[in-house]
Design an enzyme around this catalytic site. Structure first.
Site, mmCIF file in Angstrom:
data_model
loop_
_atom_site.group_PDB
_atom_site.id
_atom_site.type_symbol
_atom_site.label_atom_id
_atom_site.label_comp_id
_atom_site.label_asym_id
_atom_site.label_seq_id
_atom_site.Cartn_x
_atom_site.Cartn_y
_atom_site.Cartn_z
ATOM 1 C CG PHE A 11 -1.716 1.253 1.494
ATOM 2 C CD1 PHE A 11 -2.247 1.882 0.596
ATOM 3 C CD2 PHE A 11 -1.528 1.592 2.859
ATOM 4 C CE1 PHE A 11 -3.173 2.971 0.939
ATOM 5 C CE2 PHE A 11 -2.382 2.701 3.193
ATOM 6 C CZ PHE A 11 -3.096 3.368 2.409
ATOM 7 C CG ASP A 31 6.373 -6.426 -2.128
ATOM 8 O OD1 ASP A 31 5.985 -7.456 -1.392
ATOM 9 O OD2 ASP A 31 6.043 -5.424 -1.766
ATOM 10 C CB THR A 35 1.049 -8.405 2.813
ATOM 11 O OG1 THR A 35 2.013 -7.624 3.071
ATOM 12 C CG2 THR A 35 1.029 -9.525 4.199
ATOM 13 N N GLY A 36 1.989 -7.816 -0.321
ATOM 14 C CA GLY A 36 2.024 -6.713 -1.268
ATOM 15 C C GLY A 36 1.267 -7.471 -2.767
ATOM 16 C CG ASP A 56 12.400 -12.992 2.207
ATOM 17 O OD1 ASP A 56 12.649 -11.866 2.903
ATOM 18 O OD2 ASP A 56 12.398 -14.085 2.707
ATOM 19 C CE1 TYR A 144 3.772 -3.918 11.535
ATOM 20 C CE2 TYR A 144 2.992 -2.595 13.194
ATOM 21 C CZ TYR A 144 3.506 -2.709 11.938
ATOM 22 O OH TYR A 144 3.430 -1.704 10.918
ATOM 23 C CE1 TYR A 158 23.226 -2.189 11.123
ATOM 24 C CE2 TYR A 158 24.573 -1.486 9.208
ATOM 25 C CZ TYR A 158 23.974 -2.426 9.865
ATOM 26 O OH TYR A 158 24.326 -3.964 9.664
ATOM 27 C CG HIS A 180 -5.303 -6.467 0.350
ATOM 28 N ND1 HIS A 180 -6.268 -7.492 0.628
ATOM 29 C CD2 HIS A 180 -4.528 -7.031 -0.729
ATOM 30 C CE1 HIS A 180 -6.228 -8.154 -0.346
ATOM 31 N NE2 HIS A 180 -5.382 -8.213 -0.940
ATOM 32 N NE ARG A 185 -4.164 -2.056 7.206
ATOM 33 C CZ ARG A 185 -2.828 -2.083 6.718
ATOM 34 N NH1 ARG A 185 -1.739 -1.324 7.538
ATOM 35 N NH2 ARG A 185 -2.225 -2.546 5.685
HETATM 36 N N1 UDP Z 1 -11.588 -2.528 14.285
HETATM 37 C C1 UDP Z 1 -12.944 -2.892 14.096
HETATM 38 N N2 UDP Z 1 -13.518 -3.389 13.345
HETATM 39 C C2 UDP Z 1 -12.836 -4.263 12.314
HETATM 40 C C3 UDP Z 1 -11.389 -3.891 12.302
HETATM 41 C C4 UDP Z 1 -10.779 -3.159 13.029
HETATM 42 O O1 UDP Z 1 -13.787 -2.355 15.140
HETATM 43 O O2 UDP Z 1 -13.375 -4.738 11.311
HETATM 44 C C5 UDP Z 1 -10.991 -1.790 15.200
HETATM 45 C C6 UDP Z 1 -9.827 -2.450 16.054
HETATM 46 O O3 UDP Z 1 -10.123 -3.232 16.893
HETATM 47 C C7 UDP Z 1 -9.039 -1.354 16.492
HETATM 48 C C8 UDP Z 1 -9.000 -0.282 15.416
HETATM 49 O O4 UDP Z 1 -10.389 -0.633 14.767
HETATM 50 O O5 UDP Z 1 -9.222 -0.866 17.633
HETATM 51 C C9 UDP Z 1 -8.056 -0.060 14.281
HETATM 52 O O6 UDP Z 1 -7.832 -1.288 13.715
HETATM 53 P P1 UDP Z 1 -6.962 -1.818 12.553
HETATM 54 O O7 UDP Z 1 -6.495 -3.257 12.378
HETATM 55 O O8 UDP Z 1 -7.349 -0.897 11.350
HETATM 56 O O9 UDP Z 1 -5.384 -0.975 12.889
HETATM 57 P P2 UDP Z 1 -4.523 -1.002 14.391
HETATM 58 O O10 UDP Z 1 -4.562 0.320 14.653
HETATM 59 O O11 UDP Z 1 -5.248 -1.931 15.357
HETATM 60 O O12 UDP Z 1 -3.395 -1.378 14.132
#
Ligand code: UDP
Length: 312
Positions: A11, A31, A35-36, A56, A144, A158, A180, A185
Site C-alpha cells: 500500500f 517485494d 502481503t503486497g 525476500d 510486530y 547504524y 488491501h 484493517r
Molecule cells: N476494528 C474494528 N472492526 C474491524 C477492524 C478493526 O472495530 O473490522 C478496530 C480494531 O479493533 C482497532 C481499530 O479498529 O481498535 C483499528 O484497527 P486496525 O486493524 O485498522 O489497525 P490498528 O490500529 O489496530 O493497527
C-alpha cells in the site's frame, strides 16, 4: 536519484514509488509479495525508470549503487502480521539490517518505516516521540511491535556506529486507495462491508480511538523527513482522533450505506487510544496533514467500489 524501495508492491510502498517516479527519480522496487500485490504496481509496467524484483529482503542482496533506500517492507495489518508472525520478526530484524548494509555500502540515505505501535497501548496521550511506550513483549501483537522497536534500535546503531544518514518515521493509521480490501484493517473492512450491504464489524464497544491519515499526506511527510537532517523518530499521522464508532458512522455517510453495526470481541492487546503529537513534524518539516477523514473517505470510494464490484 536512484532509489531502492522495499515493499514496493504494498500500500505505502506503491504510493511512495509513484511519487518518486513523478519527481523524475529511477526506482528499483523489491517485494516478496507476502502481503503486497502486483496489482498495486501494474500501472508501472511500461515505465522505463522503474524496475521490479520479487525477492525476500531477509536474504542479503546487492542492488548495485543506490542513492537512497526506503525500507517499507513488512506485513502491517494485525491479521496479516499474526498470520506471518515469524516472517514479521525476521523482516524487522534481518531484513532491515540488510537494507542498512546496502545504505552503508553505497553511502545512501536510509528511511525506515516505523510505527505508532512502538507506543503499544499508550499511557501518554497524545503520543510524543520521546514517550517510550507501553508494549506487551510477549502478547500476540509483540511480533510486530517488538520487530519495529528492534528495527528502530538497529537503525540508530547504524547511524551512530556506521554514520549512515538514517531517518525513522513513526507511521500512524493510514488509509486510501490500494489499502488491501481484505487485510482486516478498520477502514478497508468498513468500506467493503458498507458497500456490500453487510454489517460493519465493530470490535469491542467501539470506544477505542484511532487517528486516520490519508495516504497522500503521509507520503508527503515521509519525503520531507527523508530530505531532512533529523535522525530521531518523527511521528507522521493526522491528529484528528475518532472513536471506532465515529469511524463507522463516517464510512456509512461516505458510502450512503444503511448497513447495521455488529459488535464483535476486541482483539487481545488492542490499543485503547492513539493520536500523534505532530509538533516535531510541524516544526522540523513544516508538514501538516491536509485531508480530513470525510474528504479522504470520498477520495477512496472509487477504489473500494471497484473492489466491492469484483467480489459480487
Ligand atoms: N476494528 C474494528 N472492526 C474491524 C477492524 C478493526 O472495530 O473490522 C478496530 C480494531 O479493533 C482497532 C481499530 O479498529 O481498535 C483499528 O484497527 P486496525 O486493524 O485498522 O489497525 P490498528 O490500529 O489496530 O493497527
Amino acid at each position: 536519484m536512484h532509489v531502492l524501495v522495499t515493499g514496493a508492491a504494498g500500500f505505502l510502498g506503491s504510493h511512495l514509488t509513484d511519487r518518486l517516479l513523478g519527481e523524475g527519480h529511477t526506482v528499483l522496487g523489491v517485494d516478496n509479495l507476502s502481503t503486497g500485490s502486483m496489482e498495486n504496481i501494474a500501472h508501472l509496467a511500461g515505465e522505463s525508470r522503474f524496475r521490479f524484483e520479487q525477492r525476500d529482503i531477509c536474504k542479503p542482496f546487492d542492488p548495485g549503487p543506490v542513492d537512497y533506500v526506503f525500507n517499507m517492507a513488512s506485513p502491517a495489518s494485525p491479521p496479516e502480521y499474526l498470520r506471518l508472525a515469524i516472517e514479521t520478526l525476521r523482516v524487522g530484524s534481518a531484513g532491515t539490517e540488510n537494507t542498512l548494509e546496502i545504505a552503508a555500502k553505497y553511502g545512501a540515505g536510509h528511511l525506515h518505516a516505523s510505527t505508532s505501535e512502538c507506543y503499544g497501548d499508550p499511557l501518554q496521550h497524545p503520543q510524543t516521540e520521546d514517550y517510550w511506550g507501553n508494549v506487551n513483549p510477549v502478547g500476540p501483537r509483540s511480533v510486530y511491535d517488538e520487530a519495529k522497536r528492534y528495527a528502530e534500535a538497529l537503525v540508530m546503531a547504524y547511524h551512530r556506529s556506521r554514520k549512515v544518514n538514517t531517518h525513522l518515521v513513526r507511521i500512524f493509521n493510514t488509509y486510501g486507495p490500494r489499502l488491501h480490501p481484505s487485510d482486516g484493517r478498520v477502514i478497508s473492512n468498513f468500506m467493503m462491508q458498507a458497500l456490500l450491504g453487510k454489517p460493519l464489524t465493530v470490535y469491542g464497544s467501539g470506544d477505542q480511538t484511532r487517528s486516520f491519515c490519508y495516504v497522500s499526506d503521509l507520503i508527503e511527510g515521509i519525503l520531507r523527513l527523508s530530505r531532512s537532517n533529523e535522525h530521531m523518530p518523527v511521528n507522521i499521522g493526522n491528529p484528528d482522533e475518532f472513536t471506532i464508532l465515529e469511524c463507522a458512522q463516517a464510512v456509512l455517510k461516505a458510502t450512503g450505506s444503511s448497513s447495521e453495526l455488529r459488535f464483535e470481541p476486541l482483539p487481545e492487546d488492542d490499543p485503547t487510544r492513539r493520536r500523534p503529537d505532530i509538533t516535531r513534524a510541524r516544526t522540523l518539516l513544516g508538514w501538516e496533514p491536509r485531508v480530513a477523514l470525510k474528504e479522504g473517505l470520498a477520495l477512496s470510494l472509487e477504489f473500494f467500489k471497484t473492489k466491492a464490484a469484483a467480489t459480487v
